[in-house]
Design an enzyme around this catalytic site. Sequence first.
Site, short mmCIF file in Angstrom:
data_model
loop_
_atom_site.label_atom_id
_atom_site.label_comp_id
_atom_site.label_asym_id
_atom_site.label_seq_id
_atom_site.Cartn_x
_atom_site.Cartn_y
_atom_site.Cartn_z
CG ASP A 70 36.93 37.34 63.16
OD1 ASP A 70 35.88 37.83 63.62
OD2 ASP A 70 38.01 37.94 63.16
CG ASN A 145 37.85 37.93 56.23
OD1 ASN A 145 37.24 38.99 56.33
ND2 ASN A 145 38.23 37.23 57.29
CD GLU A 146 41.39 35.72 53.80
OE1 GLU A 146 40.91 34.61 54.17
OE2 GLU A 146 41.45 36.71 54.54
NE ARG A 156 62.09 21.73 44.10
CZ ARG A 156 62.39 21.15 42.95
NH1 ARG A 156 61.93 21.67 41.82
NH2 ARG A 156 63.11 20.05 42.92
CG ASP A 175 55.96 30.86 50.38
OD1 ASP A 175 56.64 30.15 49.61
OD2 ASP A 175 56.33 31.20 51.51
CB THR A 186 41.85 43.73 59.76
OG1 THR A 186 40.52 43.25 59.56
CG2 THR A 186 41.87 45.25 59.58
CG PHE A 190 47.09 43.16 59.51
CD1 PHE A 190 47.35 44.51 59.39
CD2 PHE A 190 47.41 42.53 60.70
CE1 PHE A 190 47.93 45.23 60.42
CE2 PHE A 190 47.99 43.23 61.74
CZ PHE A 190 48.26 44.58 61.60
CB SER A 191 49.07 37.76 58.84
OG SER A 191 48.13 37.82 59.88
#
Length: 332
Positions: A70, A145-146, A156, A175, A186, A190-191
Amino acid sequence: MTRRVLIVTHGGRPRAVAALAEALRELKAAGFEATLHDDALAEEFGDHMAANRVREGVHRSEAVMVLGGDGTILRAAELTRGTDVPLLGVNLGHVGFLAESEREDLRAAVQRLAAREYEVEERATVEVTVHLPGTAEPVVGWALNEATVEKATRDRMLEVAIGVDGRPLLSFGCDGVIMATATGSTAHAFSGGGPVIWPDVDAVLMVPLSAHALFARPLVIGPRSRYTVDVLPQSTVEGVLTCDGRREIRLPRGSRVVVRQGGTVRLARLSNAPFADRLVSKFSLPVSGWRDRVGSGHAEVQDVPSDPADIKDPAGTRSGTAEIPPEIPPEN
């Protein structure tokens, strides 16, 4: 007229080199002129996510064949975004969710490409606009994807404020925050606990990462809406924006990231199998027992009758025509 295919692969991996040799041989036998994209050119990130990437050789190609996982497909998407040239992925990685063919099916994939026996699927991207403090011109980027806003250091939490369509929604320490397409639902999202979104759904997903807040759940907005993520001035750490895990830019305190649906990337599809089958295959989901035909060894999806009269009970009677049993008198 000469038919051309541009190949994008990971030249540093022996398996990719072997697959490349076979692909060149098969493409030549099928009548294609194949060219290899320069890896060093694709890995150059000095433009800080500039809107126009170098597309050397793409406009003259019928398709771009990607040999890899990917990550390699995401790299190839930098070349084809905004063009009519589709990507055909041959998976050499682990999951290979974006790939359409496996390594052992390379020859068949070339033959299908030569015969033009494939469909082209449009996948939406996200458009990213970054407003940096003290800078007049925004930085523009995109992702298939993102786009992820994360803390630049581990010690911190990153303090952010989230807005939708210009209205404040919530703020929290975290985070990071993921803004993903349906395609990217996905992947990293997804994770992070986000939902799986079918590729034909017009939506942009947001998933907070380890948010220190009671109301910090995944959100889904439509194609005409937009997210804003502000790195708050009081945040103890700075942020970093990463697009598709490849292109990044530092986000000092006071930065604002705006994410909305963008243009499309075209993927060549060799199979018309439903997305559910891809989920089952790529994630090795346990489906035995789901309307499984006895002794068949594989699940068989059966049509659900639309007419209640066509539904039969275990005895074989039609539920729509079965007689109502007589009332049983109560015992004395």
